[in-house]
Design a protein around this motif. Sequence first.
Motif, PDB file in Angstrom:
ATOM      1  N   PRO A   3       0.709  -1.237  -0.133  1.00 55.23           N
ATOM      2  CA  PRO A   3      -0.156   0.113  -0.075  1.00 55.23           C
ATOM      3  C   PRO A   3       0.334   1.369   0.219  1.00 55.23           C
ATOM      4  O   PRO A   3       0.423   2.125  -0.653  1.00 55.23           O
ATOM      5  CB  PRO A   3      -1.152  -0.086   1.251  1.00 55.23           C
ATOM      6  CG  PRO A   3      -1.437  -1.688   1.208  1.00 55.23           C
ATOM      7  CD  PRO A   3       0.552  -2.257   0.965  1.00 55.23           C
ATOM      8  N   PHE A   4       1.864   1.524   0.856  1.00 58.05           N
ATOM      9  CA  PHE A   4       2.586   2.819   1.149  1.00 58.05           C
ATOM     10  C   PHE A   4       3.127   2.864  -0.711  1.00 58.05           C
ATOM     11  O   PHE A   4       2.967   4.001  -1.480  1.00 58.05           O
ATOM     12  CB  PHE A   4       3.466   2.516   2.260  1.00 58.05           C
ATOM     13  CG  PHE A   4       4.535   3.853   2.002  1.00 58.05           C
ATOM     14  CD1 PHE A   4       2.914   5.516   2.440  1.00 58.05           C
ATOM     15  CD2 PHE A   4       5.176   4.424   2.182  1.00 58.05           C
ATOM     16  CE1 PHE A   4       4.176   6.549   3.245  1.00 58.05           C
ATOM     17  CE2 PHE A   4       6.181   5.390   2.122  1.00 58.05           C
ATOM     18  CZ  PHE A   4       5.441   6.383   2.720  1.00 58.05           C
TER      19      PHE A   4
ATOM     20  N   ASN B  59       2.764   1.102  -3.014  1.00 59.64           N
ATOM     21  CA  ASN B  59       1.764   1.949  -4.117  1.00 59.64           C
ATOM     22  C   ASN B  59       0.960   3.678  -4.193  1.00 59.64           C
ATOM     23  O   ASN B  59       0.989   4.461  -5.159  1.00 59.64           O
ATOM     24  CB  ASN B  59       0.411   1.220  -4.594  1.00 59.64           C
ATOM     25  CG  ASN B  59       1.289  -0.316  -4.819  1.00 59.64           C
ATOM     26  OD1 ASN B  59       1.941  -0.698  -5.251  1.00 59.64           O
ATOM     27  ND2 ASN B  59       0.253  -0.789  -4.666  1.00 59.64           N
ATOM     28  N   HIS B  60       0.784   4.120  -2.894  1.00 56.59           N
ATOM     29  CA  HIS B  60       0.822   5.261  -2.898  1.00 56.59           C
ATOM     30  C   HIS B  60       1.819   6.435  -2.762  1.00 56.59           C
ATOM     31  O   HIS B  60       1.794   7.132  -3.784  1.00 56.59           O
ATOM     32  CB  HIS B  60       0.284   5.662  -1.133  1.00 56.59           C
ATOM     33  CG  HIS B  60      -0.371   6.926  -0.619  1.00 56.59           C
ATOM     34  ND1 HIS B  60      -1.296   7.187  -1.643  1.00 56.59           N
ATOM     35  CD2 HIS B  60       0.402   7.503  -0.159  1.00 56.59           C
ATOM     36  CE1 HIS B  60      -1.785   8.450  -0.703  1.00 56.59           C
ATOM     37  NE2 HIS B  60      -0.469   8.844  -0.386  1.00 56.59           N
TER      38      HIS B  60
ATOM     39  N   HIS C 126       0.674  14.661   0.729  1.00 55.76           N
ATOM     40  CA  HIS C 126       0.838  13.610   0.280  1.00 55.76           C
ATOM     41  C   HIS C 126       0.786  12.895   1.261  1.00 55.76           C
ATOM     42  O   HIS C 126      -0.219  11.951   0.730  1.00 55.76           O
ATOM     43  CB  HIS C 126       2.063  13.264  -1.042  1.00 55.76           C
ATOM     44  CG  HIS C 126       0.887  12.205  -1.854  1.00 55.76           C
ATOM     45  ND1 HIS C 126      -0.169  12.131  -3.086  1.00 55.76           N
ATOM     46  CD2 HIS C 126       1.706  10.627  -2.449  1.00 55.76           C
ATOM     47  CE1 HIS C 126       0.052  10.780  -2.888  1.00 55.76           C
ATOM     48  NE2 HIS C 126       0.606  10.391  -2.893  1.00 55.76           N
TER      49      HIS C 126
ATOM     50  N   HIS D 148      -2.809   3.170   3.796  1.00 62.68           N
ATOM     51  CA  HIS D 148      -2.261   3.465   2.989  1.00 62.68           C
ATOM     52  C   HIS D 148      -0.179   3.484   3.434  1.00 62.68           C
ATOM     53  O   HIS D 148       0.992   3.286   2.613  1.00 62.68           O
ATOM     54  CB  HIS D 148      -2.586   4.738   2.203  1.00 62.68           C
ATOM     55  CG  HIS D 148      -2.108   5.360   2.393  1.00 62.68           C
ATOM     56  ND1 HIS D 148      -3.243   7.046   2.759  1.00 62.68           N
ATOM     57  CD2 HIS D 148      -0.933   6.622   2.537  1.00 62.68           C
ATOM     58  CE1 HIS D 148      -2.437   7.744   2.615  1.00 62.68           C
ATOM     59  NE2 HIS D 148      -0.883   7.393   3.518  1.00 62.68           N
TER      60      HIS D 148
ATOM     61  N   TYR E 122       7.666   4.592   5.392  1.00 63.55           N
ATOM     62  CA  TYR E 122       7.011   5.114   5.806  1.00 63.55           C
ATOM     63  C   TYR E 122       6.926   6.139   6.801  1.00 63.55           C
ATOM     64  O   TYR E 122       7.238   7.161   7.001  1.00 63.55           O
ATOM     65  CB  TYR E 122       5.314   5.095   5.872  1.00 63.55           C
ATOM     66  CG  TYR E 122       4.358   5.461   7.381  1.00 63.55           C
ATOM     67  CD1 TYR E 122       4.366   7.374   6.789  1.00 63.55           C
ATOM     68  CD2 TYR E 122       4.266   5.182   8.109  1.00 63.55           C
ATOM     69  CE1 TYR E 122       3.691   7.567   7.651  1.00 63.55           C
ATOM     70  CE2 TYR E 122       3.487   5.849   9.504  1.00 63.55           C
ATOM     71  CZ  TYR E 122       3.721   7.740   8.995  1.00 63.55           C
ATOM     72  OH  TYR E 122       2.356   8.540  10.215  1.00 63.55           O
TER      73      TYR E 122
END
Length: 306
Positions: free
Chosen positions: A20-21, A23-24, A189, A211, A223
């Motif tokens: 998820p991260f 992709n984000h 973002h 995310h 992250y």
Amino acid sequence: MPDTVPIDLGHYSVFVPPDPFENHVGPFYYRITGDARQAGSVHCVLPTHERHGNYAGGVHGGITLTFADYALCLVAGRAADGGTNTSFAMTVSIAVEFLDAGRIGPPLEATGEPLQVTGRMAFARGTITQEGRTVALWSGVCRHVPRTKAMARKDEAASAPAPAAPQTVAHFVEGGFELLSTASVYSRHIGPSYARKEADGASLVQPTLPHMCNSGGVLHGGYMMSFADSAVTRAAGLTTGMAPSTVAFAAEFLSAGTSTTPIATRVEVPRHGKSLAFMRGLLEQDGRKLLSYSATIKLRPRARQR
């Protein structure tokens, strides 16, 4: 500037299962040629976009740290499983030295060298470049476990009882925190964060979201380092009144975090001069220590407003 050959991403892959991260903030791409246990066999690519920008319009240090973490896990993880993608690499520690500023537009590229693989750990080092320029050097250690075991842990966590409701924005404001409305494009973002100036640094808090996790269902290492990098530059700016940029960052991962409650960090500035500041901090969630980090920050006079 040396001539560079355009990269055909059609020959590259994205991580499976989805992360998820990555992709984000990405997408990130990689390609393995030859023996994954040999130096240079893994090539990683990050196309850069406006969402990756810092205050100065260049590539944010947080996305560079995330890309370094991605490259470390690919190089070390694929060396551990021989390129079969059957192991799950979890960063234990990482150090990154920033040698040059990245520009928005050209892709970042990373290659690496596996140094040692044991029954549980894998060691690697590598380089991040852009258009032939060396942007950063990285080195680190990963723990590798069977991917089936890591995914089973994710399924187990997903079936656990729902946690208590997370803290609200009002809680942060009542604690003296202010929304970082002037955060960089990259930081915005990722998600809103709140800061409070302290006598010797700053404290920051950020609500977590799905995310921000990795494919294993816990907070992504990139992250957490992105948040920590934003925290050290914010603390350096508040303490010195100068314009900060990260030149070295090191982190040790202490525990896994979740996307259910906010994370918080307290940044200390043990020492600073006219051109450098030395920082350290601890990132926590619900009283649990997640990340210990330190950074060296370059200081420059702020541009005068006209």
